[in-house]
Design an enzyme around this catalytic site. Structure first.
Site, PDB file in Angstrom:
ATOM      1  N   HIS A 159       0.734   6.770  -2.156  1.00  0.00           N
ATOM      2  CA  HIS A 159      -0.828   6.192  -2.845  1.00  0.00           C
ATOM      3  C   HIS A 159      -0.509   4.657  -2.521  1.00  0.00           C
ATOM      4  O   HIS A 159       0.707   4.106  -2.252  1.00  0.00           O
ATOM      5  CB  HIS A 159      -1.517   6.283  -4.061  1.00  0.00           C
TER       6      HIS A 159
ATOM      7  N   HIS B 196      -0.977   1.887  -4.487  1.00  0.00           N
ATOM      8  CA  HIS B 196      -0.368   1.081  -5.521  1.00  0.00           C
ATOM      9  C   HIS B 196       0.760  -0.078  -4.883  1.00  0.00           C
ATOM     10  O   HIS B 196       2.092   0.621  -4.608  1.00  0.00           O
ATOM     11  CB  HIS B 196      -0.379   1.921  -6.755  1.00  0.00           C
TER      12      HIS B 196
ATOM     13  N   ASP C 235       3.476  -1.428  -6.348  1.00  0.00           N
ATOM     14  CA  ASP C 235       4.649  -0.669  -7.272  1.00  0.00           C
ATOM     15  C   ASP C 235       5.142   0.876  -6.063  1.00  0.00           C
ATOM     16  O   ASP C 235       6.115   1.230  -6.429  1.00  0.00           O
ATOM     17  CB  ASP C 235       4.526  -0.222  -8.297  1.00  0.00           C
ATOM     18  N   HIS C 236       4.863   0.933  -4.999  1.00  0.00           N
ATOM     19  CA  HIS C 236       4.452   1.872  -4.796  1.00  0.00           C
ATOM     20  C   HIS C 236       4.890   1.735  -3.449  1.00  0.00           C
ATOM     21  O   HIS C 236       5.584   2.357  -2.224  1.00  0.00           O
ATOM     22  CB  HIS C 236       3.769   3.432  -4.257  1.00  0.00           C
TER      23      HIS C 236
ATOM     24  N   HIS D 192      -5.738  10.037 -10.030  1.00  0.00           N
ATOM     25  CA  HIS D 192      -5.317   8.673  -9.829  1.00  0.00           C
ATOM     26  C   HIS D 192      -5.805   7.234  -8.952  1.00  0.00           C
ATOM     27  O   HIS D 192      -6.312   6.650  -9.700  1.00  0.00           O
ATOM     28  CB  HIS D 192      -3.565   8.681  -9.637  1.00  0.00           C
TER      29      HIS D 192
ATOM     30  N   ASP E  14       2.434   9.091  -8.914  1.00  0.00           N
ATOM     31  CA  ASP E  14       1.376   8.940 -10.198  1.00  0.00           C
ATOM     32  C   ASP E  14       0.385   9.745 -10.833  1.00  0.00           C
ATOM     33  O   ASP E  14       0.170   9.506 -11.428  1.00  0.00           O
ATOM     34  CB  ASP E  14       1.160   7.736 -10.607  1.00  0.00           C
TER      35      ASP E  14
ATOM     36  N   HIS F 201       7.021   7.604 -11.818  1.00  0.00           N
ATOM     37  CA  HIS F 201       7.816   6.612 -13.026  1.00  0.00           C
ATOM     38  C   HIS F 201       8.511   6.960 -14.225  1.00  0.00           C
ATOM     39  O   HIS F 201       8.515   8.837 -14.900  1.00  0.00           O
ATOM     40  CB  HIS F 201       6.642   5.718 -13.790  1.00  0.00           C
TER      41      HIS F 201
END
Length: 253
Positions: A53, A55, A57-58, A111, A128, A166
């Site tokens: 996805h 985001h 942080d990915h 998400h 996530d 995570h």
């Protein structure tokens, strides 16, 4: 085939998979230096990047990795992931020859609306959406979408190794035990997690069978979750039960 969770940022995992010939892929590289260090120290060659996805942080390390590695970048259909070279949708298959891996793409909105998982070689790379003893927040999707996505993942073979994005397991376990305080498998899992974290070890991957026995978000139809909801005036509707669980977890500290 070797599976390695690379700790990154505050609590992310970048998943590294490589074969004995030194060919590797990474999943959700939130930062590039962690990946580059792992490749160099293990003498690996990067062959592909998979993204679940959009985001940051990915995907935050993708642009830098692409500057040094000419590899395909698989990602869902989402214009916010600008570095993608291969767009994937529900039901697509990814076939890699080196390392020899095959993945089915599973759409799992909730998400985010465009979130996907990659399932294959006994692994579930689920970003996530599904965590150990937990699930992701719903930033874009609805409770129905998220529950439908978790139902799809829960239906996969029990021996599937869940590779979430995570290290949230300890906190998730503390919440889960408030829902099912009499669940013996949950208590065993909590003890295992405490021991792993005390040694600085990751709590993932974990089998889907264990998740089905310990994760309240996969257990909305269980008697214990139903009783917890009844005590809070939540009716028999399973979507409402899921929404109540997610709301309680959002407020949990």
């Amino acid at each position: 085939m070797h599976l390695i969770p690379l700790p990154a940022l505050a609590d992310n995992y970048i998943w590294l998979i490589h074969d004995d010939d030194g060919m590797a892929i990474v999943v959700d590289p939130g930062e590039a230096p962690v990946v580059e260090h792992a490749l160099a120290t293990r003498q690996l060659r990067l062959r592909a990047i998979l993204l679940t996805h959009h985001h940051p942080d990915h995907i935050g390390g993708v642009a830098e990795l692409r500057r040094h590695h000419d590899v395909p970048i698989y990602a869902p259909v989402d214009e916010r992931i600008i570095e993608a070279t291969e767009r994937v949708e529900d039901g697509d298959r990814i076939e890699l020859s080196s390392p020899l891996l095959q993945f089915e793409v599973i759409a799992i909105p909730g998400h985010t609306l465009s979130h996907v998982a990659y399932f294959g070689s006994g692994l579930l790379l689920c970003g996530d959406t599904l965590f150990s003893m937990g699930c992701g927040r719903m930033f874009e999707g609805t409770p129905k979408q998220m529950l439908d996505s978790l139902d799809r993942l829960s239906a996969l073979p029990g021996e599937t190794e869940v590779c979430g994005g995570h290290e949230y397991t300890e906190t998730n376990g503390r919440f889960a035990i408030t829902i099912e305080p009499q669940n013996p498998e949950l208590r065993i899992r909590q003890q295992e997690v405490a021991a792993l974290r005390a040694e600085g070890k990751p709590t993932l991957p974990i089998s889907l069978a264990i998740e089905r026995a310990t994760n309240p978000f996969l257990r909305v139809d269980s008697e214990a979750v139903a009783n917890w909801c009844d005590q809070r005036g939540v009716g028999d509707d399973r979507i409402a039960r899921f929404a109540a669980l997610r709301g309680a977890k959002d407020a949990f500290r």
